[in-house]
Design an enzyme around this catalytic site. Structure first.
Site, PDB file in Angstrom:
ATOM      1  N   TYR A 107       0.836  -1.207   0.000  1.00 12.31           N
ATOM      2  CA  TYR A 107       0.000   0.000   0.000  1.00 12.31           C
ATOM      3  C   TYR A 107       0.870   1.256   0.000  1.00 12.31           C
ATOM      4  O   TYR A 107       0.594   2.222  -0.693  1.00 12.31           O
ATOM      5  CB  TYR A 107      -0.940   0.014   1.210  1.00 12.31           C
ATOM      6  CG  TYR A 107      -1.970   1.107   1.099  1.00 12.31           C
ATOM      7  CD1 TYR A 107      -3.184   0.878   0.462  1.00 12.31           C
ATOM      8  CD2 TYR A 107      -1.713   2.392   1.608  1.00 12.31           C
ATOM      9  CE1 TYR A 107      -4.116   1.890   0.331  1.00 12.31           C
ATOM     10  CE2 TYR A 107      -2.645   3.411   1.470  1.00 12.31           C
ATOM     11  CZ  TYR A 107      -3.846   3.158   0.836  1.00 12.31           C
ATOM     12  OH  TYR A 107      -4.770   4.153   0.687  1.00 12.31           O
ATOM     13  N   PHE A 122      -7.568  20.476 -25.723  1.00 15.42           N
ATOM     14  CA  PHE A 122      -7.868  19.054 -25.726  1.00 15.42           C
ATOM     15  C   PHE A 122      -9.085  18.876 -24.823  1.00 15.42           C
ATOM     16  O   PHE A 122      -9.208  19.563 -23.810  1.00 15.42           O
ATOM     17  CB  PHE A 122      -6.682  18.201 -25.250  1.00 15.42           C
ATOM     18  CG  PHE A 122      -6.996  16.739 -25.383  1.00 15.42           C
ATOM     19  CD1 PHE A 122      -6.985  16.136 -26.631  1.00 15.42           C
ATOM     20  CD2 PHE A 122      -7.395  15.984 -24.286  1.00 15.42           C
ATOM     21  CE1 PHE A 122      -7.344  14.802 -26.772  1.00 15.42           C
ATOM     22  CE2 PHE A 122      -7.747  14.648 -24.434  1.00 15.42           C
ATOM     23  CZ  PHE A 122      -7.731  14.060 -25.676  1.00 15.42           C
ATOM     24  N   THR A 123      -9.969  17.949 -25.193  1.00 17.39           N
ATOM     25  CA  THR A 123     -11.282  17.835 -24.532  1.00 17.39           C
ATOM     26  C   THR A 123     -11.188  17.799 -22.998  1.00 17.39           C
ATOM     27  O   THR A 123     -11.767  18.653 -22.321  1.00 17.39           O
ATOM     28  CB  THR A 123     -12.005  16.568 -25.033  1.00 17.39           C
ATOM     29  OG1 THR A 123     -11.098  15.471 -24.982  1.00 17.39           O
ATOM     30  CG2 THR A 123     -12.480  16.735 -26.473  1.00 17.39           C
ATOM     31  N   ASP A 181       1.536  19.597 -21.545  1.00 14.17           N
ATOM     32  CA  ASP A 181       0.777  18.368 -21.700  1.00 14.17           C
ATOM     33  C   ASP A 181       1.750  17.485 -22.478  1.00 14.17           C
ATOM     34  O   ASP A 181       1.907  17.607 -23.690  1.00 14.17           O
ATOM     35  CB  ASP A 181      -0.521  18.591 -22.481  1.00 14.17           C
ATOM     36  CG  ASP A 181      -1.307  17.289 -22.634  1.00 14.17           C
ATOM     37  OD1 ASP A 181      -0.681  16.207 -22.551  1.00 14.17           O
ATOM     38  OD2 ASP A 181      -2.524  17.345 -22.845  1.00 14.17           O
ATOM     39  N   LYS A 186      -0.288   6.868 -24.089  1.00 14.22           N
ATOM     40  CA  LYS A 186       0.207   7.202 -25.432  1.00 14.22           C
ATOM     41  C   LYS A 186       1.714   6.906 -25.475  1.00 14.22           C
ATOM     42  O   LYS A 186       2.106   5.752 -25.530  1.00 14.22           O
ATOM     43  CB  LYS A 186      -0.101   8.667 -25.785  1.00 14.22           C
ATOM     44  CG  LYS A 186      -1.418   9.232 -25.218  1.00 14.22           C
ATOM     45  CD  LYS A 186      -2.669   8.696 -25.809  1.00 14.22           C
ATOM     46  CE  LYS A 186      -3.964   9.127 -25.126  1.00 14.22           C
ATOM     47  NZ  LYS A 186      -4.236  10.494 -24.837  1.00 14.22           N
ATOM     48  N   ARG A 236     -14.017  13.435 -36.491  1.00 12.58           N
ATOM     49  CA  ARG A 236     -13.578  14.628 -35.778  1.00 12.58           C
ATOM     50  C   ARG A 236     -14.075  15.807 -36.597  1.00 12.58           C
ATOM     51  O   ARG A 236     -13.383  16.308 -37.463  1.00 12.58           O
ATOM     52  CB  ARG A 236     -12.053  14.670 -35.643  1.00 12.58           C
ATOM     53  CG  ARG A 236     -11.534  13.975 -34.401  1.00 12.58           C
ATOM     54  CD  ARG A 236     -11.925  14.723 -33.141  1.00 12.58           C
ATOM     55  NE  ARG A 236     -11.490  14.046 -31.923  1.00 12.58           N
ATOM     56  CZ  ARG A 236     -12.272  13.825 -30.869  1.00 12.58           C
ATOM     57  NH1 ARG A 236     -13.538  14.159 -30.882  1.00 12.58           N
ATOM     58  NH2 ARG A 236     -11.801  13.258 -29.785  1.00 12.58           N
ATOM     59  N   PHE A 248     -20.635  12.946 -29.514  1.00 20.63           N
ATOM     60  CA  PHE A 248     -20.021  12.042 -30.502  1.00 20.63           C
ATOM     61  C   PHE A 248     -19.890  10.608 -30.004  1.00 20.63           C
ATOM     62  O   PHE A 248     -19.898   9.671 -30.800  1.00 20.63           O
ATOM     63  CB  PHE A 248     -18.653  12.573 -30.971  1.00 20.63           C
ATOM     64  CG  PHE A 248     -17.644  12.741 -29.868  1.00 20.63           C
ATOM     65  CD1 PHE A 248     -17.612  13.901 -29.109  1.00 20.63           C
ATOM     66  CD2 PHE A 248     -16.712  11.740 -29.609  1.00 20.63           C
ATOM     67  CE1 PHE A 248     -16.679  14.052 -28.095  1.00 20.63           C
ATOM     68  CE2 PHE A 248     -15.775  11.893 -28.597  1.00 20.63           C
ATOM     69  CZ  PHE A 248     -15.762  13.048 -27.836  1.00 20.63           C
TER      70      PHE A 248
HETATM   71  C1  PLP Z   1      -5.324  11.337 -24.161  1.00 14.93           C
HETATM   72  C2  PLP Z   1      -4.964  12.715 -23.874  1.00 14.93           C
HETATM   73  C3  PLP Z   1      -5.260  13.333 -22.651  1.00 14.93           C
HETATM   74  C4  PLP Z   1      -6.095  12.662 -21.578  1.00 14.93           C
HETATM   75  O1  PLP Z   1      -5.511  11.547 -21.067  1.00 14.93           O
HETATM   76  P1  PLP Z   1      -6.335  10.266 -20.556  1.00 14.93           P
HETATM   77  O2  PLP Z   1      -5.265   9.307 -20.182  1.00 14.93           O
HETATM   78  O3  PLP Z   1      -7.193   9.801 -21.701  1.00 14.93           O
HETATM   79  O4  PLP Z   1      -7.160  10.712 -19.397  1.00 14.93           O
HETATM   80  C5  PLP Z   1      -4.812  14.620 -22.429  1.00 14.93           C
HETATM   81  N1  PLP Z   1      -4.134  15.283 -23.380  1.00 14.93           N
HETATM   82  C6  PLP Z   1      -3.860  14.749 -24.578  1.00 14.93           C
HETATM   83  C7  PLP Z   1      -3.119  15.530 -25.583  1.00 14.93           C
HETATM   84  C8  PLP Z   1      -4.275  13.457 -24.874  1.00 14.93           C
HETATM   85  O5  PLP Z   1      -4.017  12.933 -26.088  1.00 14.93           O
END
Ligand code: PLP
Length: 475
Positions: free
Chosen positions: A73, A125-126, A216, A259, A383, A449
């Site tokens: 833990y 980014f969303t 990011d 990613k 998109r 979407f």
């Molecule tokens: C995927 C992504 C995120 C969000 O990350 P999650 O692991 O899906 O929560 C943030 N910024 C960018 C540029 C991304 O491609």
């Protein structure tokens, strides 16, 4: 290496069979999914290009790492391995592990943003934008104009427009701007990089005004690769050196490990400032977990630590980006309209040009994604207007770009798969004039979407000028 192809620096040790489907299987699956590729069961997909997020194939070493997961833990050894990997490759001193990227965005936004603040970024980014606004901030786009032009060959479409950034500082005052959110290899612009010169200059400008810069860093390694390829003075540096240099200009980062870090789940926030790290850890125990695991199992932290090391290897990046370029060049040679230059993580079809006979109201990108699936079982995603949703008055937003994204998972598909994708898109291109577009029959209130449903528009619904003359259920 000079006259050699981008071939993969690995061989295949284990295979995962995929289902081959017939045209009538796909017709049924598409109908059942309401012509939305997000609603197709993955079992019914042949080549899945929906996203590169969490779809990576891990290496044998990463799988071996899973077996030495220490699920204590507190104080798991895998946490310290990940901390070392992040420091070695990203250079940040404090690691705050989260369940995925948005967990890190949530914490950063909550500790940095006050009501009424402005948060500039190079395109949105969303999830990033959601958390900034949820914390009371207003997102301001400061990306260069070229990012919005699909045919511009500008090599650094991810760059911040320094004048736009300066104008925002002049307008609202630096004290209303807690930080610049600087995305590397901008996802929504098609995987387009920032130059080192731009990163350095914009960081200097921000720091001179007391504004922090958080990366990011989700695709920072891919950005480093493009800097090596395209920016003078970086030809002989390693990807590892360039990545460290990018990070060295900034104050920290949020990361979606799904990613570049070559894992299926996980993420982190990393910062240099001791006080900020303490605040972040206080938030972490409330929303994610104890500071030495946050949102991850010990084994997942180990896989990520190993994945980070693999991600900066030159051969890995050459074949990662090489495969995307291979697909892109084949499509360009066939005369298919795609966003230029070819980005790092996928190919974006310009659906407005592909289906130029369809009005925006009939969702050309959604229709094209459906048609590609029907043709071959290749899954892509929209998109465009469906993703963009509605404005405050309830009207459909029609963004400049109406695209279909073919996202390439890392280390998963072969060159022959890319050939099949190309063949399928060419056959859809050849029969494009027969595609009639889609009408939305179900629209969810948020992020439509993901779950909206459609039916095929009858040609009679469109008059000779290509204008829609009957009203659909959503207009
Ligand atoms: C995927 C992504 C995120 C969000 O990350 P999650 O692991 O899906 O929560 C943030 N910024 C960018 C540029 C991304 O491609």
């Amino acid at each position: 290496m000079q006259n050699r192809s981008w071939a993969e620096p690995w061989r295949i040790k284990m295979v995962e069979p995929i289902k081959m489907t017939s045209f009538s299987d796909r017709e049924k699956a598409l109908e059942k999914a309401g012509f939305n590729t997000f609603l197709i069961e993955a079992e019914d997909v042949y080549i899945d290009l929906l996203t590169d997020s969490g779809t990576t194939a891990m290496s044998d070493r990463q799988w071996a790492g899973m077996m030495v997961g220490d699920e204590a833990y507190a104080g798991s050894r895998n946490y310290y391995n990940l901390e070392r990997a992040v420091f070695e490759h990203y250079g940040f001193t404090h690691l705050i592990p989260t369940h995925q990227g948005r967990g890190a965005e949530h914490i950063l936004s909550q500790i940095m943003i006050k009501d009424g603040d402005y948060v500039p970024g190079n395109m949105y980014f969303t999830t990033t934008k959601f958390h900034q606004q949820h914390a009371g901030g207003t997102f301001v786009d400061v990306i260069v104009d070229e990012a919005h032009q699909p045919s511009s060959e500008f090599p650094f479409k991810g760059n911040v427009d320094i004048e736009k950034m300066q104008a925002l500082i002049d307008k609202v005052g630096a004290d209303k701007i807690p930080y610049l959110s600087l995305e590397t290899n901008v996802n929504m612009a098609g995987g387009q990089p920032c130059s080192m010169e731009n990163i350095r200059t914009v960081c200097e400008l921000c720091h001179a005004h007391g504004i922090k810069v958080f990366l990011d860093a989700t695709r920072a390694v891919e950005n480093a690769w493009f800097i090596k390829q395209r920016e003078a003075g970086f030809e002989t540096k390693t990807v590892k050196e360039i990545l460290l240099e990018i990070c060295s200009h900034t104050d920290g980062c949020t990361m979606s490990g799904k990613k570049d870090c070559l894992v299926n789940i996980g993420g982190f926030l990393a910062v240099n400032d001791d006080e900020l790290a303490e605040e972040a850890r206080n938030m972490l125990v409330v929303y994610e977990g104890l500071h030495t695991y946050g949102g991850m199992a010990g084994r997942d932290m180990e896989a990520m630590a190993i994945g980070i090391g693999e991600s900066v290897q030159e051969e890995h990046m050459a074949s990662r980006v090489g495969q995307v370029e291979y697909l892109g060049k084949k499509l360009i040679d066939a005369g298919i309209p795609i966003v230029r230059p070819i980005g790092s993580h996928g190919i974006f079809l310009n659906a407005q040009e592909f289906l130029s006979h369809l009005p925006r109201e009939l969702f050309p990108a959604q229709a094209l994604a459906a048609e590609i699936y029907l043709d071959s079982g290749v899954r892509t995603m929209e998109r465009g207007a469906v993703s963009a949703g509605r404005d405050a008055d309830g009207n459909n937003i029609y963004p400049k770009l109406e695209l279909v994204r073919l996202t390439i998972p890392r280390r998963v598909y072969t060159q022959a798969h890319m050939d099949v994708v190309t063949e399928s898109i060419i056959s859809v291109w050849e029969k494009r004039s027969e595609i009639t577009g889609l009408e939305m029959v179900y629209e969810p209130k948020r992020l439509r979407f993901f779950q909206s449903r459609f039916k095929v528009s009858q040609p009679s619904a469109v008059d000779e000028d290509g204008c829609k003359c009957c009203s659909s259920t959503v207009s």
